[in-house]
Design a protein around this motif. Structure first.
Motif, mmCIF file in Angstrom:
data_model
loop_
_atom_site.group_PDB
_atom_site.id
_atom_site.type_symbol
_atom_site.label_atom_id
_atom_site.label_comp_id
_atom_site.label_asym_id
_atom_site.label_seq_id
_atom_site.Cartn_x
_atom_site.Cartn_y
_atom_site.Cartn_z
ATOM 1 N N SER A 147 6.986 1.473 -8.663
ATOM 2 C CA SER A 147 6.592 0.204 -8.051
ATOM 3 C C SER A 147 7.105 0.015 -6.628
ATOM 4 O O SER A 147 6.612 -0.841 -5.902
ATOM 5 C CB SER A 147 7.069 -0.968 -8.918
ATOM 6 O OG SER A 147 8.482 -0.980 -9.017
ATOM 7 N N ASN A 150 -3.189 -0.120 -7.842
ATOM 8 C CA ASN A 150 -2.832 0.980 -6.961
ATOM 9 C C ASN A 150 -3.854 2.104 -7.021
ATOM 10 O O ASN A 150 -4.677 2.180 -7.936
ATOM 11 C CB ASN A 150 -1.429 1.495 -7.272
ATOM 12 C CG ASN A 150 -1.343 2.258 -8.574
ATOM 13 O OD1 ASN A 150 -1.536 3.475 -8.621
ATOM 14 N ND2 ASN A 150 -1.047 1.544 -9.661
ATOM 15 N N THR A 162 5.069 3.698 -1.961
ATOM 16 C CA THR A 162 3.718 3.599 -1.418
ATOM 17 C C THR A 162 3.646 4.388 -0.115
ATOM 18 O O THR A 162 4.658 4.563 0.579
ATOM 19 C CB THR A 162 3.297 2.134 -1.203
ATOM 20 O OG1 THR A 162 1.873 2.081 -0.984
ATOM 21 C CG2 THR A 162 4.026 1.488 -0.032
ATOM 22 N N ALA A 199 -1.792 2.004 2.746
ATOM 23 C CA ALA A 199 -0.502 1.558 2.218
ATOM 24 C C ALA A 199 0.156 0.551 3.156
ATOM 25 O O ALA A 199 0.709 -0.472 2.720
ATOM 26 C CB ALA A 199 0.416 2.757 2.010
ATOM 27 N N ASN A 212 -0.886 6.106 -2.952
ATOM 28 C CA ASN A 212 -0.110 7.340 -2.907
ATOM 29 C C ASN A 212 -1.013 8.552 -3.094
ATOM 30 O O ASN A 212 -2.181 8.433 -3.485
ATOM 31 C CB ASN A 212 0.986 7.316 -3.979
ATOM 32 C CG ASN A 212 2.086 6.329 -3.659
ATOM 33 O OD1 ASN A 212 2.823 6.497 -2.688
ATOM 34 N ND2 ASN A 212 2.208 5.282 -4.455
ATOM 35 N N VAL A 263 -0.499 -4.001 -3.190
ATOM 36 C CA VAL A 263 -1.345 -2.864 -3.576
ATOM 37 C C VAL A 263 -0.724 -1.589 -3.019
ATOM 38 O O VAL A 263 -0.400 -1.511 -1.835
ATOM 39 C CB VAL A 263 -2.778 -3.020 -3.052
ATOM 40 C CG1 VAL A 263 -3.664 -1.875 -3.561
ATOM 41 C CG2 VAL A 263 -3.361 -4.364 -3.481
ATOM 42 N N ARG A 264 -0.550 -0.600 -3.891
ATOM 43 C CA ARG A 264 0.082 0.653 -3.492
ATOM 44 C C ARG A 264 -0.947 1.780 -3.382
ATOM 45 O O ARG A 264 -1.930 1.805 -4.124
ATOM 46 C CB ARG A 264 1.170 1.054 -4.495
ATOM 47 C CG ARG A 264 2.303 0.053 -4.601
ATOM 48 C CD ARG A 264 3.411 0.536 -5.519
ATOM 49 N NE ARG A 264 2.967 0.747 -6.896
ATOM 50 C CZ ARG A 264 2.831 1.926 -7.473
ATOM 51 N NH1 ARG A 264 3.086 3.042 -6.801
ATOM 52 N NH2 ARG A 264 2.442 2.020 -8.737
#
Length: 259
Positions: free
Chosen positions: A227, A133, A230, A166, A177, A174-175
């Motif tokens: 988890s 991420n 995102t 995102a 933020n 895959v995140r």
């Protein structure tokens, strides 16, 4: 907590302030960290303070070769890359927006917005492989009118970049933020203690932020505790967006222009 045991994180602009606090926090929670910056002496101090699980690498985020080399160094040293923290940036344009040149605007975008994009692009193969991420350090300037218009535009662009990545890479695990800080007590303010004190009084919580406040938010968003998060922007700003004056603090309290 050891939420990052066995994980590897790369943090840009990690020689001081928010970046170094993030590096220490992730390392304290078990991560191996690649700390990057242009200030090699300060970067070495940060790495020495953290310990053997740290790799310092000189990186200019406006140079794709530098960024690629840092990702390669992370994989070569630690075998993988799981987290990227885009912290490089800064306010380049010091003139009022009516007087800013196109070259100044381009330089601001290249450092803050395109720099973050370069880091994401370079790291993507590893992030996809390890379902990693990215946490990008934007600003409340990207969410409301606090002045520094070119800087604000670049920071808002980081948020749009994050949302789109995102959506595009969510199915691959895959995140992406964003943390949007308010005023943070970093070395950039060392020469302006009176201004920093004045700003602190404008925050509902009665103070400006510390780098560790941002590091805690980054650690949460980068961890498995987030988890199912995102495309999110988390303001960490002492209530300045919602407290007395709220979004009107820009023209009234922070960056008023006299005509």
């Amino acid at each position: 907590m050891r939420r990052f045991e066995g994980k590897v994180a790369l943090i840009t602009a990690a020689a001081q302030g928010i970046g170094s606090a993030v590096a220490r926090r992730l390392a304290d929670e078990g991560a191996s960290v690649v700390v990057t910056d242009l200030q090699e002496d300060k970067l070495a101090e940060v790495a020495n303070g953290i310990g053997e699980q740290t790799l310092p690498v000189r990186v200019d985020v406006t140079n794709r070769d530098d960024v690629d080399a840092a990702v390669a160094a992370a994989v070569d040293r630690f075998g993988r890359l799981d987290v990227v923290v885009n912290n490089a940036g800064g306010c380049i344009v010091r003139s009022v927006p009516e007087d800013a040149t196109a070259e100044e605007f381009h330089a601001q975008l290249d450092l803050t917005l395109v720099g973050a994009s370069r880091c994401i692009q370079a790291a993507l193969p590893q992030l996809v492989k390890h379902r990693g991420n990215v946490v990008t350090i934007s600003s409340v300037n990207g969410l409301a009118a606090f002045g520094n218009i070119e800087y604000a535009a670049a920071k808002a662009g980081q948020i749009a970049l994050t949302v789109n990545y995102a959506a595009r890479y969510g199915e691959l695990g895959v995140r992406f933020n964003v943390v949007a800080p308010g005023t943070i007590k970093t070395p950039n303010w060392d020469s302006q203690p009176e201004t920093l004190e004045r700003f602190g009084k404008l925050y509902p919580l009665g103070r400006v932020g510390e780098p560790e406040d941002i590091a805690a938010a980054v650690a949460f968003l980068a961890s498995d505790d987030a988890s199912w998060i995102t495309g999110h922007t988390l303001p960490v700003e002492g209530g300045v967006l919602t407290g007395p004056g709220g979004m009107n603090l820009g023209p009234s309290g922070f960056f008023k222009k006299e005509y």
